[in-house]
Design an enzyme around this catalytic site. Structure first.
Site, PDB file in Angstrom:
ATOM      1  CB  CYS A 183      22.370  -8.535 -41.022  1.00  0.00           C
ATOM      2  SG  CYS A 183      23.078 -10.177 -40.833  1.00  0.00           S
ATOM      3  CB  CYS A 197      19.018 -10.874 -41.683  1.00  0.00           C
ATOM      4  SG  CYS A 197      19.361 -10.541 -39.940  1.00  0.00           S
ATOM      5  CG  HIS A 235      21.096  -9.592 -36.615  1.00  0.00           C
ATOM      6  ND1 HIS A 235      21.963  -9.820 -37.661  1.00  0.00           N
ATOM      7  CD2 HIS A 235      21.613  -8.550 -35.909  1.00  0.00           C
ATOM      8  CE1 HIS A 235      22.954  -8.928 -37.592  1.00  0.00           C
ATOM      9  NE2 HIS A 235      22.765  -8.164 -36.549  1.00  0.00           N
ATOM     10  CG  ASN A 255      36.490 -17.148 -36.912  1.00  0.00           C
ATOM     11  OD1 ASN A 255      37.225 -17.924 -36.313  1.00  0.00           O
ATOM     12  ND2 ASN A 255      36.538 -16.984 -38.225  1.00  0.00           N
ATOM     13  CB  SER A 262      32.654 -10.482 -41.197  1.00  0.00           C
ATOM     14  OG  SER A 262      31.805 -11.605 -41.416  1.00  0.00           O
ATOM     15  CG  HIS A 296      22.866 -13.440 -38.463  1.00  0.00           C
ATOM     16  ND1 HIS A 296      21.684 -12.833 -38.799  1.00  0.00           N
ATOM     17  CD2 HIS A 296      22.608 -14.771 -38.449  1.00  0.00           C
ATOM     18  CE1 HIS A 296      20.758 -13.750 -38.987  1.00  0.00           C
ATOM     19  NE2 HIS A 296      21.298 -14.937 -38.787  1.00  0.00           N
ATOM     20  CG  HIS A 341      28.211 -16.394 -39.191  1.00  0.00           C
ATOM     21  ND1 HIS A 341      28.175 -15.252 -38.418  1.00  0.00           N
ATOM     22  CD2 HIS A 341      29.404 -16.376 -39.829  1.00  0.00           C
ATOM     23  CE1 HIS A 341      29.302 -14.574 -38.602  1.00  0.00           C
ATOM     24  NE2 HIS A 341      30.076 -15.238 -39.438  1.00  0.00           N
ATOM     25  CD  GLN A 375      34.222 -18.737 -42.355  1.00  0.00           C
ATOM     26  OE1 GLN A 375      34.792 -19.143 -43.351  1.00  0.00           O
ATOM     27  NE2 GLN A 375      34.595 -17.628 -41.715  1.00  0.00           N
ATOM     28  CG  HIS A 429      38.777 -33.368 -30.078  1.00  0.00           C
ATOM     29  ND1 HIS A 429      39.284 -34.420 -30.823  1.00  0.00           N
ATOM     30  CD2 HIS A 429      39.594 -32.320 -30.303  1.00  0.00           C
ATOM     31  CE1 HIS A 429      40.374 -34.016 -31.456  1.00  0.00           C
ATOM     32  NE2 HIS A 429      40.589 -32.736 -31.169  1.00  0.00           N
TER      33      HIS A 429
HETATM   34  P1  H2U Z   1      33.291 -14.753 -40.425  1.00  0.00           P
HETATM   35  O1  H2U Z   1      32.355 -13.874 -39.681  1.00  0.00           O
HETATM   36  O2  H2U Z   1      33.825 -15.893 -39.590  1.00  0.00           O
HETATM   37  O3  H2U Z   1      34.356 -13.952 -41.109  1.00  0.00           O
HETATM   38  O4  H2U Z   1      32.442 -15.493 -41.598  1.00  0.00           O
HETATM   39  C1  H2U Z   1      31.628 -14.804 -42.485  1.00  0.00           C
HETATM   40  C2  H2U Z   1      31.953 -15.186 -43.906  1.00  0.00           C
HETATM   41  O5  H2U Z   1      30.906 -14.679 -44.747  1.00  0.00           O
HETATM   42  C3  H2U Z   1      33.244 -14.571 -44.425  1.00  0.00           C
HETATM   43  O6  H2U Z   1      34.154 -15.613 -44.693  1.00  0.00           O
HETATM   44  C4  H2U Z   1      31.439 -14.382 -45.997  1.00  0.00           C
HETATM   45  C5  H2U Z   1      32.829 -13.843 -45.713  1.00  0.00           C
HETATM   46  O7  H2U Z   1      33.684 -14.168 -46.767  1.00  0.00           O
HETATM   47  N1  H2U Z   1      30.532 -13.466 -46.694  1.00  0.00           N
HETATM   48  C6  H2U Z   1      29.796 -13.921 -47.772  1.00  0.00           C
HETATM   49  O8  H2U Z   1      29.957 -15.070 -48.183  1.00  0.00           O
HETATM   50  N2  H2U Z   1      28.903 -13.085 -48.381  1.00  0.00           N
HETATM   51  C7  H2U Z   1      28.694 -11.781 -48.028  1.00  0.00           C
HETATM   52  O9  H2U Z   1      27.863 -11.105 -48.588  1.00  0.00           O
HETATM   53  C8  H2U Z   1      29.507 -11.183 -46.939  1.00  0.00           C
HETATM   54  C9  H2U Z   1      30.429 -12.115 -46.190  1.00  0.00           C
HETATM   55 ZN    ZN Z   2      21.400 -10.878 -39.326  1.00  0.00          ZN
END
Ligand code: H2U
Ligand code: ZN
Length: 347
Positions: free
Chosen positions: A50, A53, A118, A158, A166, A169, A171, A173, A301
């Site tokens: 991951c 992590c 994770h 998301n 993606s 884990h 997270h 943004q 909100h």
């Molecule tokens: P999402 O799961 O909402 O896509 O957010 C994860 C973000 O993490 C995604 O925008 C970034 C992707 O660009 N990312 C990194 O910054 N570094 C990485 O090594 C993989 C993904």
């Molecule tokens: Zn992780």
């Protein structure tokens, strides 16, 4: 006699000035939804593969520190960049009416890990862990908002592959942008207009009505209320509204931040219990712009926009009439709220 639980109708969204078609008569069709058995979630507490992590390498070769609480980093694949030349393209055949119009914009995109674990998500995080996430959101809003050209900060998450996340884990943004994004800009304009006409925030008045009616409430505490908005588009869409009309997370006092953490945990636990699955969604906070302009009428909100309709795999698609006309829903917001409200949760 028109009944909004029996007859097709449209509902108005005063926050965006848009409408949604509601077709309650269709939910009287025989129930064809099936209950799938979804594989149990067997994620490890630490995944060596991951990129979120602690201690693991990310794209570009940087490694995460061995963090133990929340952790923020600049997105390695940022959609917007802080340093771009300013510029504008505006071409048209009539004066003052460009048909080819583009404007260079700047942004700072960050990723916030909620926890080093994770295998956890909002419903499983403890009140103290979620409180640390709330504090990190407050700090990020202030830090990015203090950048001279950042006019708006959007904090969002998301969750689930269905929503394009993606990585499981936990997270979210944070994007600070040189512009007010479209959906936000509509809510901004509507809230300011309501306040200047009536001297109260639009969402204070809306919340007062919802608390009186009760039928769309999901859960509530001393400082926050979670409800299915009257104009919800997604089947189990909800809003979390601050009882006190603060404009942003940093304005929340300590007890209010704890209450925000608690209601987020309770709402997401209800979502997970609904179809016995890690419930996918996009969620995000709407807060006052950070452009230094007064924003009377701004009312903090969050929106939760989940795609699931009938089961862990049956999702709503926005298609046809909805893409080219306007959104439409079958199950009413009142039915959705009752289902979320009446779930019995395991302690
Ligand atoms: P999402 O799961 O909402 O896509 O957010 C994860 C973000 O993490 C995604 O925008 C970034 C992707 O660009 N990312 C990194 O910054 N570094 C990485 O090594 C993989 C993904
Ligand atoms: Zn992780």
């Amino acid at each position: 006699m028109f009944s909004r639980s029996d007859h097709p109708h449209r509902r108005y969204n005063p926050l965006t000035n848009e409408w949604v078609v509601v077709s309650p008569h269709r939910t009287k069709r025989p129930w064809l939804g099936q209950v799938e058995s979804t594989p149990p979630d067997t994620r490890p507490a630490y995944d060596p593969q991951c990129y979120l992590c602690p201690g693991n390498p990310r794209a570009g070769g940087v490694s995460n520190p061995p963090y133990s609480g929340t952790f923020v980093f600049e997105n390695d694949f940022a959609a917007l960049l802080p340093d771009v030349p300013s510029g504008e393209l505006a071409e048209g055949l009539a004066p003052g009416a460009p048909l080819l119009h583009a404007v260079a914009e700047r942004g700072i995109c960050r990723v916030l890990c909620y926890s080093p674990r994770h295998d956890l998500a909002m419903p499983q995080l403890s009140p103290a862990e979620l409180r640390a996430v709330v504090d990190a959101w407050a700090e990020q809003y202030q830090e990015l908002g203090a950048v001279g050209w950042v006019r708006h900060v959007l904090i969002f998450e998301n969750r689930g592959a269905m929503m394009g996340a993606s990585n499981p884990h936990p997270h979210g943004q944070i994007w600070g942008t040189s512009f007010l994004p479209g959906v936000f800009a509509r809510e901004h304009q509507r809230q300011l207009a309501y306040y200047s006409a009536h001297g109260r925030t639009l969402l204070s008045d809306y919340l007062a009505l919802e608390l009186e009616r009760g039928e769309r409430l999901v859960c509530a505490n001393e400082h926050f209320v979670a409800l299915v908005p009257f104009w919800a588009v997604w089947p189990f869409e909800t809003m979390v509204i601050a009882r006190r009309p603060v404009a942003s997370i940093p304005e929340l006092e300590s007890a209010e931040r704890d209450s925000l953490a608690t209601i987020l945990q309770q709402l997401t636990a209800r979502y997970d219990a609904l179809f016995q699955v890690a419930f996918p969604y996009s969620m995000g906070f709407h807060q006052a712009p950070t452009d230094g302009q007064p924003a009377p009428g701004w009312h903090l909100h969050a929106h939760f926009l989940p795609p699931l309709l009938r089961s862990a795999t049956v999702r709503k698609f926005m298609v046809g009439f909805e893409l080219m006309g306007e959104p439409q829903r079958d199950i009413t917001p009142e039915q959705a709220a009752a289902r979320l409200r009446e779930l019995s949760l395991q302690p």
